[in-house]
Design a protein around this motif. Structure first.
Motif, PDB file in Angstrom:
ATOM      1  N   HIS A   2       0.847  -1.186   0.000  1.00  8.44           N
ATOM      2  CA  HIS A   2       0.000   0.000   0.000  1.00  8.44           C
ATOM      3  C   HIS A   2       0.883   1.236   0.000  1.00  8.44           C
ATOM      4  O   HIS A   2       2.114   1.134   0.046  1.00  8.44           O
ATOM      5  N   LYS A   3       0.295   2.399  -0.069  1.00  2.86           N
ATOM      6  CA  LYS A   3       1.045   3.636  -0.214  1.00  2.86           C
ATOM      7  C   LYS A   3       2.047   3.841   0.914  1.00  2.86           C
ATOM      8  O   LYS A   3       3.184   4.265   0.674  1.00  2.86           O
ATOM      9  N   ASP A   4       1.663   3.528   2.156  1.00  2.00           N
ATOM     10  CA  ASP A   4       2.537   3.812   3.290  1.00  2.00           C
ATOM     11  C   ASP A   4       2.856   2.585   4.147  1.00  2.00           C
ATOM     12  O   ASP A   4       3.465   2.710   5.205  1.00  2.00           O
ATOM     13  N   HIS A   5       2.453   1.405   3.699  1.00  2.00           N
ATOM     14  CA  HIS A   5       2.772   0.212   4.477  1.00  2.00           C
ATOM     15  C   HIS A   5       2.644  -1.040   3.604  1.00  2.00           C
ATOM     16  O   HIS A   5       2.061  -1.001   2.525  1.00  2.00           O
ATOM     17  N   VAL A   6       3.205  -2.121   4.113  1.00  2.00           N
ATOM     18  CA  VAL A   6       3.048  -3.420   3.465  1.00  2.00           C
ATOM     19  C   VAL A   6       2.457  -4.387   4.479  1.00  2.00           C
ATOM     20  O   VAL A   6       2.606  -4.219   5.698  1.00  2.00           O
ATOM     21  N   VAL A   7       1.778  -5.378   3.963  1.00  2.00           N
ATOM     22  CA  VAL A   7       1.236  -6.452   4.801  1.00  2.00           C
ATOM     23  C   VAL A   7       2.101  -7.686   4.577  1.00  2.00           C
ATOM     24  O   VAL A   7       2.265  -8.148   3.439  1.00  2.00           O
ATOM     25  N   LEU A   8       2.664  -8.214   5.654  1.00  2.00           N
ATOM     26  CA  LEU A   8       3.505  -9.401   5.581  1.00  2.00           C
ATOM     27  C   LEU A   8       2.750 -10.613   6.105  1.00  2.00           C
ATOM     28  O   LEU A   8       1.875 -10.490   6.965  1.00  2.00           O
ATOM     29  N   ALA A   9       3.110 -11.760   5.579  1.00  2.00           N
ATOM     30  CA  ALA A   9       2.538 -13.025   6.045  1.00  2.00           C
ATOM     31  C   ALA A   9       3.658 -14.053   6.141  1.00  2.00           C
ATOM     32  O   ALA A   9       4.644 -13.972   5.398  1.00  2.00           O
ATOM     33  N   PRO A  10       3.543 -15.031   7.061  1.00  2.00           N
ATOM     34  CA  PRO A  10       4.540 -16.100   7.098  1.00  2.00           C
ATOM     35  C   PRO A  10       4.557 -16.832   5.759  1.00  2.00           C
ATOM     36  O   PRO A  10       3.520 -16.969   5.105  1.00  2.00           O
ATOM     37  N   ARG A  11       5.718 -17.276   5.361  1.00  3.22           N
ATOM     38  CA  ARG A  11       5.792 -18.007   4.096  1.00  3.22           C
ATOM     39  C   ARG A  11       4.961 -19.281   4.180  1.00  3.22           C
ATOM     40  O   ARG A  11       4.740 -19.838   5.266  1.00  3.22           O
ATOM     41  N   PRO A  12       4.482 -19.797   3.042  1.00  2.00           N
ATOM     42  CA  PRO A  12       3.732 -21.058   3.051  1.00  2.00           C
ATOM     43  C   PRO A  12       4.591 -22.195   3.588  1.00  2.00           C
ATOM     44  O   PRO A  12       5.798 -22.273   3.301  1.00  2.00           O
ATOM     45  N   LEU A  13       3.992 -23.062   4.367  1.00  2.00           N
ATOM     46  CA  LEU A  13       4.719 -24.204   4.915  1.00  2.00           C
ATOM     47  C   LEU A  13       4.971 -25.251   3.831  1.00  2.00           C
ATOM     48  O   LEU A  13       4.132 -25.472   2.957  1.00  2.00           O
ATOM     49  N   LYS A  14       6.128 -25.858   3.891  1.00  2.00           N
ATOM     50  CA  LYS A  14       6.427 -26.955   2.991  1.00  2.00           C
ATOM     51  C   LYS A  14       5.787 -28.239   3.530  1.00  2.00           C
ATOM     52  O   LYS A  14       5.387 -28.302   4.692  1.00  2.00           O
ATOM     53  N   GLN A  15       5.703 -29.227   2.664  1.00  2.00           N
ATOM     54  CA  GLN A  15       5.076 -30.484   3.075  1.00  2.00           C
ATOM     55  C   GLN A  15       5.799 -31.068   4.284  1.00  2.00           C
ATOM     56  O   GLN A  15       7.023 -31.204   4.289  1.00  2.00           O
ATOM     57  N   GLY A  16       5.046 -31.380   5.325  1.00  2.30           N
ATOM     58  CA  GLY A  16       5.621 -31.974   6.521  1.00  2.30           C
ATOM     59  C   GLY A  16       6.089 -30.966   7.554  1.00  2.30           C
ATOM     60  O   GLY A  16       6.461 -31.343   8.672  1.00  2.30           O
ATOM     61  N   GLU A  17       6.094 -29.665   7.224  1.00  3.51           N
ATOM     62  CA  GLU A  17       6.539 -28.634   8.152  1.00  3.51           C
ATOM     63  C   GLU A  17       5.405 -28.225   9.095  1.00  3.51           C
ATOM     64  O   GLU A  17       4.226 -28.347   8.770  1.00  3.51           O
ATOM     65  N   THR A  18       5.794 -27.683  10.235  1.00  4.45           N
ATOM     66  CA  THR A  18       4.845 -27.057  11.152  1.00  4.45           C
ATOM     67  C   THR A  18       5.268 -25.607  11.353  1.00  4.45           C
ATOM     68  O   THR A  18       6.359 -25.198  10.930  1.00  4.45           O
ATOM     69  N   GLU A  19       4.420 -24.849  12.029  1.00  6.44           N
ATOM     70  CA  GLU A  19       4.732 -23.443  12.273  1.00  6.44           C
ATOM     71  C   GLU A  19       6.023 -23.272  13.061  1.00  6.44           C
ATOM     72  O   GLU A  19       6.690 -22.236  12.951  1.00  6.44           O
TER      73      GLU A  19
END
Length: 439
Positions: free
Chosen positions: A248-265
């Motif tokens: 956006h004009k004055d900020h970005v929205v971040l998200a955790p990367r997608p988990l790979k198969q078999g991964e947990t948070e």
């Protein structure tokens, strides 16, 4: 009346690293007069850009006209230089290829016949469909991009000096070589502004977002560790295992990367994995997150892969063709050992150009083509000042020794490919005005 015999013509689309190197090597390899050939290079730009130094332009402390001379060689100079070798340079946009008629269609309405065609049209930034990224982010790919970043940084510094804004926030997307190099150089730029008393030491931030658990994820882990330590020493905050979800004009929205198969948070190193997303305020967003094939390839009727890159075999010949070749970022050349595409690097495009030049010469001579040897790529990453990290011939090292190694590689390309006057201008830039942020 007897019709004059037409000369055989080799047309090269694009005059970046791959295209220009192909033209120069081919002119050296083939006696154009004796084989009754001509080489035509077509590009819609007005200059040949030395893209590895764009981060210097983006943070350079010099007038724009001077910054341009440090990375861009006018094609008028190349036209004169290559003309001596019977290579013709045309500034024109290519809109299509008629493979049946063996003609290239140009935007001015002309059609140019070819006997061999080399496609070297490069790539464009890939925004991956991220909401608002193309609108609010500035990529680091063209001379214009780098100058836009330079203006934005200087404008922010001036606004802070006049107390019109409380803080300067720089956010960089992508911690590959381009993102890391720029982050380090912008850190030096800010430190220089602090020395000039244009901004306070605690009145700016530099954040680097990467969708992997380490910077330089394609490099050896030891080099990633060196890079991380250097970035943190320069005050760059790393936001790892995170993706830009929206800009956006004055900020970005971040998200955790997608988990790979078999991964947990628990595998994620980002500090907001439980919240699922995070907003980060930014004054300038610089996108260094990747590239895709130039979409003009779609008009050429060539076989392409899922990312729009041209399918080639290990001789760089386009699949299903006997007289069309592709080099550089627009070519999908697969390394048989790694089963992965050859990296989109200038040195890779130059290596490929040498093979294509040799194979076109062999085709003219009725000989079998040679195969691309898939050489090991050297990795040299400048990280602010004269400091850097490198892997050359399998040997990894860091520190000030990296700078002369990088400069030597740059100079080799300039001297072998460009007019001497242009080569000298580019050699002089890192020794003079590009060094001002290193003081």
């Amino acid at each position: 009346m007897e019709t004059a015999k037409l000369r055989r013509r080799i047309v090269i689309l694009g005059a970046g690293f791959g295209g220009l190197s192909t033209a120069v090597r081919l002119a050296e390899r083939v006696d154009l007069d004796s084989c009754d050939c001509e080489i035509v290079v077509i590009d819609k730009s007005t200059h040949h850009l030395y893209r590895p130094w764009l981060y210097e332009v983006a943070t350079g402390d010099a007038p724009e006209a001077q910054l341009k001379t440090g990375v861009a060689t006018p094609y008028e100079d190349l036209k004169t230089h290559l003309g001596a070798s019977d290579v013709r340079v045309e500034y024109q946009e290519v809109i299509g290829v008629d493979r049946a008629a063996k003609e290239v269609r140009l935007a001015d309405g002309r059609s140019l016949a070819y006997d061999h065609l080399v496609v070297a049209v490069g790539a464009i930034p890939d925004f991956y469909g991220i909401e608002g990224l193309e609108l609010h982010g500035v990529p680091m790919y063209t001379l214009r991009d780098a100058l836009v970043v330079n203006r934005k940084l200087r404008d922010l510094i001036e606004k802070k000096r006049r107390n019109e804004i409380p803080f300067v926030r720089v956010l960089i997307g992508g911690a590959g070589p381009t993102g890391v190099e720029f982050a380090c150089e912008v850190a030096h730029f800010m430190r220089t502004q602090v020395k000039k008393k244009m901004i306070g030491a605690g009145e700016y931030s530099i954040e680097l977002v990467e969708a992997s658990p380490r910077p330089l994820p394609a490099f050896h882990p030891e080099m990633s560790a060196w890079a991380r330590a250097r970035l943190e020493k320069l005050g760059v905050k790393l936001i790892l295992d995170a993706c830009i979800k929206g800009a956006h004009k004055d900020h970005v929205v971040l998200a955790p990367r997608p988990l790979k198969q078999g991964e947990t948070e628990d595998a994620l190193v980002c500090d907001f994995k439980k919240e699922n997303q995070k907003e980060v305020t930014t004054d300038v967003l610089v996108w260094c997150g990747g590239f895709r094939a130039n979409p003009v390839v779609d008009a050429f009727g060539l076989a392409v892969d899922a990312r729009g890159k041209i399918d080639v075999d290990d001789t760089l010949k386009v699949s299903g063709s006997e007289d069309v070749w592709a080099v550089g970022d627009c070519a999908a050349l697969i390394d048989p050992k790694t089963k992965r595409p050859v990296p989109q690097l200038a040195q890779a495009a130059i290596h490929q150009a040498s093979v294509v030049a040799e194979n076109i010469a062999r085709a003219l001579e009725g000989k079998e083509p040679v195969r691309y040897p898939f050489p090991r790529m050297h990795a040299v990453v400048p990280m602010g000042g004269a400091w850097g990290i490198a892997e050359v011939f399998g040997f990894r090292f860091k520190g000030v020794l990296v700078w002369p190694v990088r400069l030597a590689a740059d100079v080799r390309y300039f001297v072998k490919t460009l007019p001497w006057s242009s080569a000298w201008k580019l050699i002089r830039a890192p020794l003079t005005f590009f060094r001002r942020n290193n003081l």
